[in-house]
Design a protein around this motif. Structure first.
Motif, PDB file in Angstrom:
ATOM      1  N   LEU A 165       0.832  -1.190   0.000  1.00 40.19           N
ATOM      2  CA  LEU A 165       0.000   0.000   0.000  1.00 40.19           C
ATOM      3  C   LEU A 165       0.876   1.253   0.000  1.00 40.19           C
ATOM      4  CD1 LEU A 165      -2.883  -1.029   2.436  1.00 40.19           C
ATOM      5  CD2 LEU A 165      -2.680  -1.355  -0.037  1.00 40.19           C
ATOM      6  N   LYS A 166       0.379   2.310  -0.591  1.00 39.14           N
ATOM      7  CA  LYS A 166       1.190   3.518  -0.784  1.00 39.14           C
ATOM      8  C   LYS A 166       1.190   4.436   0.436  1.00 39.14           C
ATOM      9  CE  LYS A 166       0.453   3.593  -5.802  1.00 39.14           C
ATOM     10  NZ  LYS A 166      -0.125   4.361  -6.941  1.00 39.14           N
ATOM     11  N   ASN A 167       0.060   4.545   1.108  1.00 35.65           N
ATOM     12  CA  ASN A 167      -0.042   5.467   2.241  1.00 35.65           C
ATOM     13  C   ASN A 167       0.541   4.851   3.503  1.00 35.65           C
ATOM     14  OD1 ASN A 167      -1.745   7.949   1.343  1.00 35.65           O
ATOM     15  ND2 ASN A 167      -2.774   6.184   0.417  1.00 35.65           N
ATOM     16  N   ASP A 168       1.205   5.694   4.303  1.00 34.20           N
ATOM     17  CA  ASP A 168       1.874   5.222   5.512  1.00 34.20           C
ATOM     18  C   ASP A 168       0.914   5.114   6.688  1.00 34.20           C
ATOM     19  OD1 ASP A 168       4.184   5.393   4.021  1.00 34.20           O
ATOM     20  OD2 ASP A 168       4.824   7.297   4.895  1.00 34.20           O
ATOM     21  N   MET A 169       1.263   4.210   7.619  1.00 32.53           N
ATOM     22  CA  MET A 169       0.645   4.280   8.939  1.00 32.53           C
ATOM     23  C   MET A 169       1.646   4.951   9.874  1.00 32.53           C
ATOM     24  SD  MET A 169       0.620   0.424  10.513  1.00 32.53           S
ATOM     25  CE  MET A 169       2.092  -0.561  10.724  1.00 32.53           C
ATOM     26  N   ILE A 170       1.130   5.575  10.896  1.00 31.52           N
ATOM     27  CA  ILE A 170       1.949   6.395  11.794  1.00 31.52           C
ATOM     28  C   ILE A 170       2.321   5.596  13.042  1.00 31.52           C
ATOM     29  CG2 ILE A 170       2.070   8.548  13.100  1.00 31.52           C
ATOM     30  CD1 ILE A 170       1.859   8.898  10.058  1.00 31.52           C
ATOM     31  N   HIS A 171       3.599   5.618  13.377  1.00 35.01           N
ATOM     32  CA  HIS A 171       4.082   4.998  14.622  1.00 35.01           C
ATOM     33  C   HIS A 171       4.597   6.124  15.520  1.00 35.01           C
ATOM     34  CE1 HIS A 171       6.947   3.112  17.373  1.00 35.01           C
ATOM     35  NE2 HIS A 171       6.348   1.961  17.156  1.00 35.01           N
ATOM     36  N   GLU A 172       3.874   6.386  16.609  1.00 35.73           N
ATOM     37  CA  GLU A 172       4.233   7.491  17.502  1.00 35.73           C
ATOM     38  C   GLU A 172       3.820   7.137  18.924  1.00 35.73           C
ATOM     39  OE1 GLU A 172       4.058  12.350  17.389  1.00 35.73           O
ATOM     40  OE2 GLU A 172       2.393  11.214  16.541  1.00 35.73           O
TER      41      GLU A 172
END
Length: 313
Positions: free
Chosen positions: A174-181
């Motif tokens: 998939l092109k869109n990122d998931m956020i790790h914070e």
């Protein structure tokens, strides 16, 4: 408001009250959400219930399977697709839109998601931390986490650490990122990596002793991104001066310095993490995973009482 998607979200948790609100708010487009909890002592369960999530308690017996594989085997998912999200991760609206299209494509049984890691308020986009592909979205009957034979190692927790999903079928990206914070503090980051280094030390030992890797994703220089990384790890474990090399690779060769002070701190912590792995590996090989070993003869040797006035040199 966008309609619900036929996706079941699986979130492993333990004492994650700081991260759960943002995580749960980001997965409201899913048809159902499961929190698989390990007897949290904070408000994790109450927070999960307030967002309408299904809370299931997991009791680890010290053997295989750990939390994620147990969940994949036992939870009553009502959807074909499952999305695995850690408490310190978030799914963006753009990624949800892409997921809505992806799960309609009959060509793929799973998808890799790219993680965008934030550390001390900075996106760590250099040093090899980006892209960071993880197979997180898949048809739950077609995927299981690999077994790296580390479950009996103490102080590593009840959840899969860096194991990867073995998928029956083709995977896309998939092109869109998931956020790790992570919204906790450095204490928790260091505490977590202290546990991870126990796990990594056993993985290093397995690689050095050429332990059978059937049941894993395998190491393949010409495979996908994860298999190439596993191949390079088999080379890495045999190199000298790994803590120093880890810093050089991340901060200089990988241009981690471009991420400013956060990049420098991250590089130093990774070097420290590598050193911990190394000394724990030495402890495993030399002392069987114990800090000290005492021979029976020494342990059982009676103490000799000193006579009054005797000088001890």
């Amino acid at each position: 408001m966008p309609s619900k998607l036929p996706v079941s979200v699986l979130i492993p948790a333990k004492n994650e009250q700081a991260n759960l609100p943002a995580c749960l708010a980001s997965v409201t487009r899913a048809d159902e959400v499961f929190i698989v909890d390990s007897q949290s002592s904070d408000k994790s369960v109450e927070i999960a219930q307030s967002y309408g999530a299904n809370v299931v308690q997991f009791y680890f017996n010290g053997r295989w399977p750990k939390k994620k594989n147990w969940s994949l085997e036992n939870l009553p998912f009502r959807n074909e697709w499952v999305l695995i999200v850690d408490c310190d991760e978030r799914i963006t609206p753009e990624l949800w839109d892409e997921i809505a299209q992806a799960i309609q494509n009959p060509e793929y049984n799973g998808y890799y998601l790219n993680r965008r890691v934030f550390f001390l308020g900075t996106w760590i986009r250099h040093g090899g931390k980006y892209p960071d592909w993880n197979l997180r979205l898949f048809k739950h009957k077609q995927g299981r986490y690999e077994n790296l034979n580390t479950e009996e190692i103490p102080n590593t927790g009840d959840n899969e650490v860096h194991e990867h999903v073995i998928l029956d079928g083709k995977a896309g990206y998939l092109k869109n990122d998931m956020i790790h914070e992570d919204f906790r503090d450095l204490y928790h980051w260091i505490e977590r990596h202290n546990r991870y280094s126990n796990w990594e030390a056993r993985v290093y030992l397995n690689l050095l002793t050429d332990k059978d890797d059937s049941g894993t994703i395998g190491a393949n220089l010409f495979g996908d991104a994860v298999q190439r990384k596993r191949f390079l790890k088999k080379v890495w474990v045999r190199l000298p001066f790994k803590p120093f090399l880890r810093f050089v690779l991340f901060y200089i060769i990988g241009r981690g310095f471009l991420d400013g002070r956060a990049g420098y701190i991250y590089a130093r912590l990774l070097s420290q993490y590598e050193y911990q792995i190394g000394v724990k590996l030495y402890e495993l090989r030399k002392y069987g995973g114990q800090l000290n070993t005492t021979s029976t003869s020494v342990a059982e040797k009676p103490s000799v009482p000193q006579e009054v006035g005797q000088t001890v040199l």
